[in-house]
Design a protein around this motif. Structure first.
Motif, PDB file in Angstrom:
ATOM      1  N   LYS A 192       0.851  -1.194   0.000  1.00 35.44           N
ATOM      2  CA  LYS A 192       0.000   0.000   0.000  1.00 35.44           C
ATOM      3  C   LYS A 192       0.884   1.241   0.000  1.00 35.44           C
ATOM      4  N   LEU A 193       0.355   2.326  -0.540  1.00 34.62           N
ATOM      5  CA  LEU A 193       1.112   3.578  -0.513  1.00 34.62           C
ATOM      6  C   LEU A 193       0.198   4.735  -0.162  1.00 34.62           C
ATOM      7  N   SER A 194       0.800   5.744   0.454  1.00 41.38           N
ATOM      8  CA  SER A 194       0.078   6.968   0.813  1.00 41.38           C
ATOM      9  C   SER A 194       1.048   8.126   0.687  1.00 41.38           C
ATOM     10  N   HIS A 195       0.507   9.323   0.458  1.00 36.62           N
ATOM     11  CA  HIS A 195       1.348  10.496   0.272  1.00 36.62           C
ATOM     12  C   HIS A 195       1.571  11.209   1.607  1.00 36.62           C
ATOM     13  N   SER A 196       2.800  11.701   1.789  1.00 32.76           N
ATOM     14  CA  SER A 196       3.144  12.466   2.980  1.00 32.76           C
ATOM     15  C   SER A 196       4.112  13.560   2.564  1.00 32.76           C
ATOM     16  N   GLY A 197       3.579  14.749   2.260  1.00 36.26           N
ATOM     17  CA  GLY A 197       4.425  15.844   1.797  1.00 36.26           C
ATOM     18  C   GLY A 197       5.055  15.502   0.467  1.00 36.26           C
ATOM     19  N   ASN A 198       6.396  15.601   0.389  1.00 29.84           N
ATOM     20  CA  ASN A 198       7.117  15.286  -0.837  1.00 29.84           C
ATOM     21  C   ASN A 198       7.449  13.809  -0.962  1.00 29.84           C
ATOM     22  N   GLU A 199       7.012  13.029   0.014  1.00 32.35           N
ATOM     23  CA  GLU A 199       7.364  11.613   0.037  1.00 32.35           C
ATOM     24  C   GLU A 199       6.143  10.728  -0.158  1.00 32.35           C
ATOM     25  N   ILE A 200       6.405   9.506  -0.580  1.00 26.78           N
ATOM     26  CA  ILE A 200       5.381   8.474  -0.669  1.00 26.78           C
ATOM     27  C   ILE A 200       5.725   7.416   0.368  1.00 26.78           C
ATOM     28  N   GLU A 201       4.799   7.144   1.283  1.00 25.77           N
ATOM     29  CA  GLU A 201       5.030   6.098   2.280  1.00 25.77           C
ATOM     30  C   GLU A 201       4.501   4.783   1.732  1.00 25.77           C
ATOM     31  N   ILE A 202       5.387   3.825   1.590  1.00 23.74           N
ATOM     32  CA  ILE A 202       5.014   2.534   1.014  1.00 23.74           C
ATOM     33  C   ILE A 202       5.124   1.457   2.085  1.00 23.74           C
ATOM     34  N   THR A 203       4.041   0.718   2.242  1.00 20.93           N
ATOM     35  CA  THR A 203       4.008  -0.385   3.208  1.00 20.93           C
ATOM     36  C   THR A 203       4.065  -1.687   2.429  1.00 20.93           C
ATOM     37  N   ALA A 204       5.129  -2.456   2.659  1.00 18.09           N
ATOM     38  CA  ALA A 204       5.350  -3.673   1.881  1.00 18.09           C
ATOM     39  C   ALA A 204       6.278  -4.607   2.641  1.00 18.09           C
ATOM     40  N   THR A 205       6.457  -5.803   2.104  1.00 18.40           N
ATOM     41  CA  THR A 205       7.372  -6.767   2.711  1.00 18.40           C
ATOM     42  C   THR A 205       8.814  -6.326   2.508  1.00 18.40           C
ATOM     43  N   ALA A 206       9.703  -6.926   3.269  1.00 14.99           N
ATOM     44  CA  ALA A 206      11.128  -6.603   3.124  1.00 14.99           C
ATOM     45  C   ALA A 206      11.618  -6.938   1.715  1.00 14.99           C
ATOM     46  N   ALA A 207      11.167  -8.067   1.164  1.00 15.68           N
ATOM     47  CA  ALA A 207      11.590  -8.449  -0.189  1.00 15.68           C
ATOM     48  C   ALA A 207      11.102  -7.444  -1.222  1.00 15.68           C
ATOM     49  N   ALA A 208       9.884  -6.923  -1.023  1.00 18.77           N
ATOM     50  CA  ALA A 208       9.343  -5.934  -1.954  1.00 18.77           C
ATOM     51  C   ALA A 208      10.100  -4.617  -1.851  1.00 18.77           C
ATOM     52  N   HIS A 209      10.449  -4.219  -0.631  1.00 17.74           N
ATOM     53  CA  HIS A 209      11.246  -3.001  -0.471  1.00 17.74           C
ATOM     54  C   HIS A 209      12.619  -3.170  -1.119  1.00 17.74           C
ATOM     55  N   ARG A 210      13.174  -4.370  -1.039  1.00 16.05           N
ATOM     56  CA  ARG A 210      14.458  -4.609  -1.704  1.00 16.05           C
ATOM     57  C   ARG A 210      14.328  -4.359  -3.202  1.00 16.05           C
ATOM     58  N   ALA A 211      13.234  -4.841  -3.788  1.00 16.76           N
ATOM     59  CA  ALA A 211      13.009  -4.634  -5.220  1.00 16.76           C
ATOM     60  C   ALA A 211      12.814  -3.152  -5.536  1.00 16.76           C
ATOM     61  N   GLY A 212      12.097  -2.436  -4.654  1.00 11.57           N
ATOM     62  CA  GLY A 212      11.864  -1.015  -4.875  1.00 11.57           C
ATOM     63  C   GLY A 212      13.138  -0.194  -4.761  1.00 11.57           C
ATOM     64  N   ILE A 213      13.942  -0.503  -3.748  1.00  9.60           N
ATOM     65  CA  ILE A 213      15.207   0.221  -3.567  1.00  9.60           C
ATOM     66  C   ILE A 213      16.149  -0.060  -4.729  1.00  9.60           C
TER      67      ILE A 213
END
Length: 371
Positions: A253-274
């Motif tokens: 899931k994602l939500s906006h916070s100012g200039n940033e996007i807060e993304i809630t995901a698994t560690a493996a998914a964050h690895r792919a995003g990074i």
């Protein structure tokens, strides 16, 4: 090839962006954004081009990371002594480390102020343990410590040193015997440091030598997986980063916070995003290679002019075409040292010593006989 290793490291180190941060400073746990405003990620995007051929796995990745003062933590179930033959790597520190890691079936994850390198299941499990530290109920901020140990230190001794540095009681858990390489972690979260040591025994190899199943997560496992919220500051790479995360975790899931996007995901998914975020920075670096930026250091010892010219052309993102009439001159062995030089200057000096002429085009370095 061993002689040419001198060139490999000299080009690599000469092209790094200088950063005044201590090892482990500003650890990127869940509260820290994935952005170039975060010094940790900025250092990973420092320019770095090299040729890796015939050096031990741990040595290569450690040397790449040490120059931007980011500690590497290598999965203890990966043989660090195997020589790697990757060839041209870069154009950033992270891209280079990732390319070397992939040659050994490993993945890379920046988390907690360190760079994890290892089997996908170990990297994701360790990332999850580190990210969980900031979400534990009633969790108070842990102490930032400087901790080091010499080569051949056992894991239990490493834990004792971490406890001493943080003023805590030594844990009762006695870890399996092993002999580890030296470490020097500065301004690192003490709980992260402890987790990095214990994680080496918490995610063992898969049974029966089964291959890693990164990305082959069942729907049941995916729905039960832990998820963590990490802020991302994205620009033109927004679509690629979000697609990479959702490709691994459909329930992210994602939500906006100012200039940033807060993304809630698994560690493996964050690895792919990074990885997608840092890959976009590498693509920008590759598209903007300068022939005239004086930021390279080159040291050669009895290396053929042909080999050097081909490697320098590759570092500039160009092919090298040597006229048959210049082949003999290019077989000459070159010994030289230049500091704070541009690619154009380095190539010109090699050409001068070899007695050939060089011409740059948009996609090729042309080497011809001296007129």
């Amino acid at each position: 090839m061993k002689i040419f290793a001198i060139l490999t490291l000299s080009i690599l180190w000469g092209s790094l962006v200088h950063c005044d941060f201590a090892v482990g400073q500003d650890p990127s746990i869940a509260a820290e954004s994935v952005s170039l405003a975060n010094p940790f990620f900025a250092r990973l995007t420092a320019t770095s081009r090299a040729i890796v051929d015939g050096k031990p796995f741990r040595s290569v990745i450690s040397e790449l990371a040490d120059r931007v003062e980011i500690p590497i933590v290598l999965d203890r179930h990966v043989d660090p002594s195997v020589n790697v033959h990757v060839g041209q790597i870069g154009p950033t520190v992270f891209a280079g480390i990732q390319q070397v890691a992939e040659s050994r079936g490993c993945v890379v994850m920046p988390v907690g102020g360190v760079l994890l390198v290892g089997r996908p299941e170990w990297v994701d499990g360790t990332s999850e343990s580190i990210l969980s530290l900031s979400t534990a109920p009633g969790k108070a901020a842990s102490t930032k410590i400087d901790v080091q140990w010499p080569v051949a230190t056992t894991p239990s001794e490493a834990i004792r040193r971490i406890a001493t540095a943080s003023g805590q009681a030594t844990p009762l858990r006695e870890l399996p015997h092993d002999l580890w390489p030296a470490a020097n972690w500065k301004s690192i979260d003490s709980d992260v440091a402890t987790t990095l040591v214990t994680a080496q025994f918490d995610h063992p190899p898969l049974p029966n030598g089964s291959p890693s199943q990164a990305g082959a997560v069942s729907k049941t496992a995916a729905s039960a997986a832990k998820r963590f919220t990490i802020p991302y500051r994205l620009d033109a790479n927004r679509t690629a980063v979000i697609a990479a995360i959702r490709g691994v975790d459909r329930q992210s899931k994602l939500s906006h916070s100012g200039n940033e996007i807060e993304i809630t995901a698994t560690a493996a998914a964050h690895r792919a995003g990074i990885q997608a975020f840092l890959a976009s920075q590498a693509a920008r670096q590759a598209a903007s290679v300068s022939l005239d930026k004086e930021n390279l250091t080159l040291t050669l010892q009895n290396t053929s002019a042909r080999e050097v010219l081909e490697k320098l052309a590759a570092a500039a993102g160009r092919a090298c075409r040597i006229d048959p009439a210049a082949e003999g001159s290019c077989s000459q062995l070159i010994t030289m040292s230049m500091q704070n030089a541009s690619l154009r200057q380095l190539v010109q000096e090699i050409a001068k010593q070899a007695g050939v002429d060089v011409t740059w085009t948009d996609d090729t370095l042309v080497v011809s006989p001296r007129q």
